[in-house]
Design a protein around this motif. Structure first.
Motif, mmCIF file in Angstrom:
data_model
loop_
_atom_site.group_PDB
_atom_site.id
_atom_site.type_symbol
_atom_site.label_atom_id
_atom_site.label_comp_id
_atom_site.label_asym_id
_atom_site.label_seq_id
_atom_site.Cartn_x
_atom_site.Cartn_y
_atom_site.Cartn_z
ATOM 1 N N GLY A 245 -5.075 -4.524 2.717
ATOM 2 C CA GLY A 245 -5.232 -3.315 3.652
ATOM 3 C C GLY A 245 -5.483 -2.107 2.868
ATOM 4 N N ASP B 216 -10.271 -0.089 0.603
ATOM 5 C CA ASP B 216 -11.581 -0.775 0.820
ATOM 6 C C ASP B 216 -11.476 -1.953 1.744
ATOM 7 O OD1 ASP B 216 -10.571 -2.429 -0.919
ATOM 8 O OD2 ASP B 216 -12.220 -2.779 -2.276
ATOM 9 N N GLY B 217 -10.407 -2.331 2.120
ATOM 10 C CA GLY B 217 -9.859 -3.556 3.067
ATOM 11 C C GLY B 217 -9.849 -4.753 2.162
ATOM 12 N N PHE C 73 -15.745 -6.836 -0.200
ATOM 13 C CA PHE C 73 -15.547 -5.558 0.660
ATOM 14 C C PHE C 73 -16.323 -4.320 0.030
ATOM 15 C CE2 PHE C 73 -11.787 -8.277 0.829
ATOM 16 C CZ PHE C 73 -11.828 -8.434 2.211
ATOM 17 N N SER C 74 -16.028 -3.164 0.709
ATOM 18 C CA SER C 74 -16.691 -1.926 0.514
ATOM 19 C C SER C 74 -17.512 -1.588 -0.790
ATOM 20 C CB SER C 74 -15.924 -0.554 0.990
ATOM 21 O OG SER C 74 -15.249 -0.897 2.213
ATOM 22 N N ASN D 17 -7.257 9.276 1.989
ATOM 23 C CA ASN D 17 -7.095 7.905 2.614
ATOM 24 C C ASN D 17 -5.551 7.903 2.778
ATOM 25 O OD1 ASN D 17 -9.506 5.891 2.489
ATOM 26 N ND2 ASN D 17 -9.637 7.186 0.602
#
Length: 149
Positions: free
Chosen positions: A45, A48-49, A68-69, A142
């Motif tokens: 988590g 960027d996931g 991911f991202s 973030n």
């Protein structure tokens, strides 16, 4: 960046041109010892996931970054102890430096702070990060909530 600290209560930070983020101060979490061994492991988590892996020296890798991202980028970083008597860590996380990386040759560098919540199951790394390069494309601030895997 500007901010206000209310000791034992809150730390509110605002960065010009970006949204404000407020992190609540938690004395029960802060007044615990820290070590790199405590945060070593896999954490799901991140910004960027994907899954971040922190080793016992504090080195950060992300084995699934290509899903991911930031697909096409590399990911690396370092977590450091600020004071081993308190549960607060600083970190740097760097994405980029491949031709396929959409972030360009400068990549993306996040810097921030983390604290370990061992009272939850699974354990959580919580904190905040800021894009140090100023080129985050909307991802400048973030909040971080990563669960131990």
């Amino acid at each position: 960046a500007t901010g206000q600290l209310q000791p034992g209560s809150t730390l509110a930070l605002s960065v010009s041109g970006c949204s404000s983020t407020t992190w609540a101060f938690n004395a029960d979490l802060y007044n615990q010892p820290s070590s790199l061994a405590l945060i070593a492991g896999s954490w799901l988590g991140n910004v960027d996931g994907g899954t971040l892996v922190i080793d016992s020296s504090g080195a950060i890798t992300e084995p699934d970054v290509n899903q991911f991202s930031y697909a096409g980028c590399t990911a690396s970083g370092q977590v450091s102890l600020i004071n081993p008597n308190y549960n607060l860590y600083s970190f740097t996380l760097i994405y980029g430096f491949t031709q396929a990386c959409p972030l360009g040759p400068m990549g993306l560098t996040y810097t921030g702070f983390l604290t370990l919540d061992q009272s939850s199951t699974p354990n959580m790394l919580i904190g905040g990060a800021r894009d140090a390069n100023g080129n985050a494309g909307g991802f400048g601030n973030n909040d971080i909530n990563m669960a131990r895997q």
